[in-house]
Design a protein around this motif. Structure first.
Motif, PDB file in Angstrom:
ATOM      1  N   VAL A   3      -7.587  18.521 -40.636  1.00  0.00           N
ATOM      2  CA  VAL A   3      -8.746  18.710 -41.516  1.00  0.00           C
ATOM      3  C   VAL A   3     -10.025  18.295 -40.795  1.00  0.00           C
ATOM      4  O   VAL A   3     -11.056  18.974 -40.894  1.00  0.00           O
ATOM      5  CB  VAL A   3      -8.575  17.919 -42.823  1.00  0.00           C
ATOM      6  CG1 VAL A   3      -9.801  18.086 -43.717  1.00  0.00           C
ATOM      7  CG2 VAL A   3      -7.319  18.358 -43.560  1.00  0.00           C
TER       8      VAL A   3
ATOM      9  N   PHE B 217     -11.688  20.896 -38.696  1.00  0.00           N
ATOM     10  CA  PHE B 217     -12.473  21.900 -39.420  1.00  0.00           C
ATOM     11  C   PHE B 217     -13.906  21.430 -39.620  1.00  0.00           C
ATOM     12  O   PHE B 217     -14.836  22.239 -39.658  1.00  0.00           O
ATOM     13  CB  PHE B 217     -11.859  22.167 -40.800  1.00  0.00           C
ATOM     14  CG  PHE B 217     -10.740  23.170 -40.801  1.00  0.00           C
ATOM     15  CD1 PHE B 217     -10.996  24.519 -40.639  1.00  0.00           C
ATOM     16  CD2 PHE B 217      -9.441  22.765 -40.977  1.00  0.00           C
ATOM     17  CE1 PHE B 217      -9.963  25.447 -40.654  1.00  0.00           C
ATOM     18  CE2 PHE B 217      -8.401  23.679 -40.996  1.00  0.00           C
ATOM     19  CZ  PHE B 217      -8.663  25.025 -40.830  1.00  0.00           C
ATOM     20  N   THR B 218     -14.088  20.132 -39.804  1.00  0.00           N
ATOM     21  CA  THR B 218     -15.378  19.601 -40.248  1.00  0.00           C
ATOM     22  C   THR B 218     -16.297  19.184 -39.114  1.00  0.00           C
ATOM     23  O   THR B 218     -17.430  18.784 -39.372  1.00  0.00           O
ATOM     24  CB  THR B 218     -15.158  18.381 -41.164  1.00  0.00           C
ATOM     25  OG1 THR B 218     -14.624  17.282 -40.404  1.00  0.00           O
ATOM     26  CG2 THR B 218     -14.184  18.711 -42.288  1.00  0.00           C
TER      27      THR B 218
ATOM     28  N   ILE C 284      -6.833  22.606 -48.695  1.00  0.00           N
ATOM     29  CA  ILE C 284      -6.679  23.047 -47.309  1.00  0.00           C
ATOM     30  C   ILE C 284      -5.191  23.153 -47.000  1.00  0.00           C
ATOM     31  O   ILE C 284      -4.434  22.196 -47.204  1.00  0.00           O
ATOM     32  CB  ILE C 284      -7.378  22.081 -46.344  1.00  0.00           C
ATOM     33  CG1 ILE C 284      -8.871  22.025 -46.661  1.00  0.00           C
ATOM     34  CG2 ILE C 284      -7.152  22.509 -44.893  1.00  0.00           C
ATOM     35  CD1 ILE C 284      -9.665  21.075 -45.801  1.00  0.00           C
TER      36      ILE C 284
ATOM     37  N   LEU D 187     -14.732  27.349 -43.486  1.00  0.00           N
ATOM     38  CA  LEU D 187     -15.038  26.093 -44.158  1.00  0.00           C
ATOM     39  C   LEU D 187     -16.445  26.082 -44.740  1.00  0.00           C
ATOM     40  O   LEU D 187     -16.666  25.556 -45.837  1.00  0.00           O
ATOM     41  CB  LEU D 187     -14.867  24.910 -43.199  1.00  0.00           C
ATOM     42  CG  LEU D 187     -15.142  23.531 -43.809  1.00  0.00           C
ATOM     43  CD1 LEU D 187     -14.173  23.236 -44.950  1.00  0.00           C
ATOM     44  CD2 LEU D 187     -15.086  22.437 -42.766  1.00  0.00           C
ATOM     45  N   SER D 188     -17.400  26.663 -44.048  1.00  0.00           N
ATOM     46  CA  SER D 188     -18.770  26.691 -44.577  1.00  0.00           C
ATOM     47  C   SER D 188     -18.818  27.411 -45.915  1.00  0.00           C
ATOM     48  O   SER D 188     -19.507  26.979 -46.850  1.00  0.00           O
ATOM     49  CB  SER D 188     -19.712  27.367 -43.571  1.00  0.00           C
ATOM     50  OG  SER D 188     -19.814  26.597 -42.386  1.00  0.00           O
TER      51      SER D 188
ATOM     52  N   MET E 149      -8.230  27.274 -48.613  1.00  0.00           N
ATOM     53  CA  MET E 149      -8.610  27.706 -47.275  1.00  0.00           C
ATOM     54  C   MET E 149      -7.585  27.267 -46.248  1.00  0.00           C
ATOM     55  O   MET E 149      -6.777  26.356 -46.471  1.00  0.00           O
ATOM     56  CB  MET E 149      -9.989  27.186 -46.893  1.00  0.00           C
ATOM     57  CG  MET E 149     -10.091  25.699 -46.647  1.00  0.00           C
ATOM     58  SD  MET E 149     -11.545  25.310 -45.638  1.00  0.00           S
ATOM     59  CE  MET E 149     -11.130  26.119 -44.087  1.00  0.00           C
TER      60      MET E 149
END
Length: 443
Positions: A260, A263-264, A236, A224-225, A59
């Protein structure tokens, strides 16, 4: 050995890519290489190992190089440098005829925009890969019908793509890939063009198919989901480079850098973290041990309860300090009469989201049991809350040598490790009961 190995692969687009390769290997940025040479750095020194039978998700944002890397695997895009190994064979060294055979027999692709032939029926589209391979008409028709049955579209075999919804057309594309019996599926943003509801349905369907078929799947996404839901592991990418490879839980718990972590930020961790993530190793006794043995263990460890297991460590229930004390006073020799059988249980893969209502209804920790009913851990309320907040370290693999932690009653007065602690922060008080005593401050 990994099924697919990506070994230091680079891809630069431009008339003289090898001239720009030295800058890429020197770690120059994508923008600098473009400015100095006019070449686009798409993939920069990527090394990966993809295991047989896993869903490996790649991703990143648009332009990160993820789709280019996918096409390097079967050399639809020729790498500028590096190697691609498939079961130890160097794909980058194959001559054209052998490469064509490899593509037809080992790889199947599912594209974002379906790539269906509008003049062919659904059945004709699914047969196409087998037809190109030279499979006889009767066998390819049978295989295509089986693939359509697998994705729930057998009744649409004689329809045309224009008569189908977007989700149905994507199922046709998936059936076409399955019909070839290729053991590796390359899926490039396969669900990105679908509406959210249909997209979720396709994700669920892919997971169900994977449970049955156990193919190796390399899945590209920018979401991301979706990556967290589908991936056994996630790579990633940013500007052609891989910045982190980890499990979904690892990506959330240990983001490699701020990129990263960004993204979370908005991810619902309760849908990703599982009982396995937060569980602790429980203290146990056996029914035959008797109430005094159980009381001694609880007193030594300052617990108000312990799980009861049999010789194979299968869960039998839970015994409390109060019940064990009464059994000792009555002279009981086993715990059989006082074991509580209605202990809440879950599997290691149960998500925190599904654990919340279970743990909310129980005053006790939830027992984590495997498919054979063996007790492998416990989850207390405080661990679920920590996991929801993201304040949790992903458990190390078994055999790592890290210490186990015990448990107590799950009423909010226990620490994360389960040691007894009273509401005002003091140690649990001991009260006497004949010739035995029990730590009861965490009840």
């Amino acid at each position: 050995m990994a099924q697919i190995v990506v070994d230091d692969v680079y891809k630069l687009f431009g008339p003289r890519p090898h001239e720009a390769l030295a800058l890429a290997r020197a770690g120059r940025s994508k923008d600098e290489i473009l400015r100095r040479t006019g070449h686009t750095l798409a993939v920069a020194g990527v090394s990966l190992a993809i295991e047989k039978g896993e869903i490996f998700v790649i991703m990143g944002l648009s332009g990160s190089g993820k789709s280019t890397l996918l096409r390097c695997l079967n050399r639809l895009v020729e790498p500028t440098a590096g190697r691609i190994l498939l079961d130890g064979e160097d794909v980058t060294a194959l001559p054209p005829r052998a490469l064509l055979q490899l593509r037809r027999e080992r790889f199947a692709m599912v594209f974002q925009h379906f790539a269906l032939l509008p003049h062919r029926t659904v059945l004709g589209n699914v047969e196409y890969g087998l037809e190109v391979r030279g499979v006889d008409a009767r066998r390819r028709r049978q295989r295509a019908l089986e693939a359509l049955e697998t994705v729930g579209l057998a009744q649409w075999a004689d329809s045309y793509p224009g008569e189908l919804s977007g989700g149905m057309r994507q199922r046709v594309g998936l059936a076409r890939a399955l019909a070839t019996d290729a053991d590796i599926l390359l899926m490039d943003e396969a669900f990105s063009a679908l509406d959210p509801l249909i997209r979720r349905e396709m994700q669920d369907e892919l997971l169900q198919l994977q449970a049955e078929l156990q193919r190796t799947i390399v899945f590209i996404t920018h979401d991301l989901s979706e990556a967290l839901k589908l991936g056994d592991r996630i790579a990633i990418m940013r500007d052609g480079r891989v910045v982190q490879v980890d499990t979904p839980e690892g990506v959330l718990a240990r983001p490699a850098d701020d990129y990263v972590a960004s993204f979370t930020e908005d991810v619902d961790r309760s849908k990703v973290f599982t009982a396995r993530t937060v569980m602790r190793r429980p203290e146990t006794v056996r029914e035959s041990d008797g109430p005094r043995v159980a009381l001694r263990k609880m007193e030594e460890l300052q617990l108000s309860s312990v799980f009861v297991v049999d010789r194979e460590r299968r869960l039998r229930g839970l015994v409390t300090a109060d019940d064990a004390l009464e059994a000792a006073r009555r002279g009981e020799r086993t715990l059989a009469a006082v074991v509580r059988r209605d202990v809440p249980t879950c599997s290691p893969e149960t998500t925190l989201r599904d654990l919340i209502p279970v743990i909310a209804r129980s005053p006790w920790p939830v027992a984590v049991v495997d498919e054979r009913g063996r007790l492998v851990g416990l989850v207390a309320r405080v661990q679920v809350l920590a996991g929801m907040a993201g304040e949790v370290a992903v458990n190390p693999p078994e055999g790592s040598g890290e210490p186990a932690q015990a448990h107590g009653r799950d009423d909010g007065a226990s620490t994360a490790g389960g040691r007894s602690q009273s509401a005002d922060g003091g140690a649990g008080q001991t009260r006497e009961g004949g010739d035995v005593s029990v730590a009861g401050g965490d009840r």
